[in-house]
Design an enzyme around this catalytic site. Structure first.
Site, PDB file in Angstrom:
ATOM      1  CG  ASP A 128      45.423  35.884  43.611  1.00 43.76           C
ATOM      2  OD1 ASP A 128      44.744  34.924  43.187  1.00 43.76           O
ATOM      3  OD2 ASP A 128      45.875  35.905  44.772  1.00 43.76           O
ATOM      4  CE1 TYR A 155      29.065  35.555  32.445  1.00 40.55           C
ATOM      5  CE2 TYR A 155      30.398  34.160  33.852  1.00 40.55           C
ATOM      6  CZ  TYR A 155      29.970  35.406  33.472  1.00 40.55           C
ATOM      7  OH  TYR A 155      30.466  36.518  34.116  1.00 40.55           O
ATOM      8  CD  GLU A 205      52.560  32.786  46.596  1.00 38.94           C
ATOM      9  OE1 GLU A 205      52.023  33.914  46.665  1.00 38.94           O
ATOM     10  OE2 GLU A 205      53.571  32.456  47.260  1.00 38.94           O
TER      11      GLU A 205
END
Length: 398
Positions: free
Chosen positions: A105, A302, A379
């Site tokens: 996010d 991967y 954040e």
């Protein structure tokens, strides 16, 4: 305003977007709500936007003023099937059993910030920029699907991507705002070994009348660890982790079969190929020694994520210039996790690097790591992350 000042002005919007994205964690290839939020965040900008066909990706092209090389910037979009333990004052998932435990996010909000910064500076862009919003990093290799759908020529067949960059936030291990980059291997390849040891079941009171697969499977698990230490160079390591082991249903019955799965992590293509050649025969040999057989499947996951030296240098120099030399850590050892941005770096040169987002009040040594139900991110790094990605696109490739 300079780049960092412009990014700082975007910080409230980026926090709001990150929290909206955090609230709707989606899994795998189909992320319709996440895609809608991203499309809304990009609406009105001078972009050429396309959506994926086989996955809910978003590819956006920003045309620069110059005819220089095309640069790709990437963010992954998917969440994890992890029940969230919300942190006080932090964003909360609205979907039980799912959360953005790996910081994707933040990645999306950072890349949207970079889009906005670069859109304001189109006249300064030396070439086109491709923005890659990618589902299914955690599970299904969404990067390869996007490549198959034309990602690397999104700006035009005559303007293929010439360099690619991506960052990943850490909830621990790095101080907040610190950027870490490494030359060469940045992350490991991760393959899966699936084993079924087949015997003949019987009663637990008469093991001599059965062919017990459990001791053989247990021996195979330990033999794989011995093979790692005796067949591979300690300077090019291999890590084998057996994560599942299943046999039988009740304690007094010998089962017909025992199953286990392992993840095999390697740090070079050569070690990866050797692991594929060495490890299955070890399991077959142990089974045969007990008079049993084994089915062994080796599934490629991967590949190694390898940074190109020129582009690792470019990231480091950009950090020094934009954020200051004290914000840069040059990593000695690769991370043992894996990452499907490796598929992009197999096709074009570039670099994958890390951004510390340690939550205030937590300690580096004890903070919950990415994928933990208690993983949480600071954040405050959103603006600087956006400025850093934008700076990599603004600086002409040499």
């Amino acid at each position: 305003m300079d780049l960092r000042e412009s990014a700082a002005a975007l910080q409230p919007d980026l926090i709001a977007l990150r929290r909206d994205l955090h609230a709707v964690p989606e899994l795998g290839l189909r992320l319709p709500r996440t895609q809608r939020l991203l499309l809304a965040a990009l609406d009105g900008l001078p972009l050429e936007v396309t959506r994926g066909r086989e996955l809910d990706s978003v590819t956006a092209v920003l045309r620069g003023a110059g005819d220089g090389p095309t640069v790709l910037l990437r963010a992954d979009m998917d969440a994890l099937p992890v029940p969230e333990r919300p942190q006080p004052g932090g964003p909360v998932s609205s979907i039980p059993g799912r959360m953005h435990a790996c910081g994707h996010d933040l990645h999306m909000a950072i890349l949207v910030g970079a889009v906005r910064l670069l859109a304001e500076r189109r006249a300064e862009l030396p070439g086109d920029v491709v923005f890659m919003f990618q589902p299914a990093e955690e599970t299904d290799g969404g990067a390869q699907l996007m490549i198959d759908e034309g990602l690397l020529t999104a700006a035009g067949e005559d303007r293929p991507v010439a360099a690619a960059y991506a960052l990943h936030v850490f909830s621990s291990r790095l101080p907040t705002g610190q950027v870490a980059v490494r030359h060469g291997t940045a992350m490991a390849a991760a393959d899966q070994l699936r084993v079924v040891v087949r015997g003949r079941g019987g009663h637990g009171s008469a093991p001599y009348a059965a062919l017990d697969p459990v001791p053989a499977a247990c021996e195979a698990v330990t033999a794989l660890q011995t093979a790692v230490t005796r067949s591979f160079s300690i300077f090019d390591p291999v890590v084998v982790t057996v994560g599942t082991f299943h046999a039988g249903e009740v304690p007094n019955v010998i089962p017909d079969e025992a199953r286990f799965t392992a993840i095999v992590r390697t740090f070079s293509p050569a070690a990866r190929e050797r692991a594929m050649a060495v490890l299955p025969p070890v399991v077959h040999g142990v089974a045969a020694a007990h008079g049993l057989t084994a089915d062994v499947e080796y599934h490629r996951g991967y590949p190694v994520t390898a940074n190109h030296p020129q582009h690792a240098d470019r990231v480091a120099e950009t950090v020094r210039t934009l954020l200051g030399g004290d914000r840069l850590t040059e990593v000695e050892h690769p991370q043992a996790g894996s990452e499907d941005f490796s598929y992009v770096l197999q096709q074009v040169p570039g670099a994958y690097f890390f951004l510390g987002a340690l939550l205030p009040g937590r300690e580096l040594a004890t903070a919950p790591y990415n994928h933990s139900p208690e993983a949480a991110f600071d954040e405050s790094v959103l603006a600087d992350g956006a400025a850093l990605l934008a700076a990599l696109a603004l600086n002409p490739l040499t």
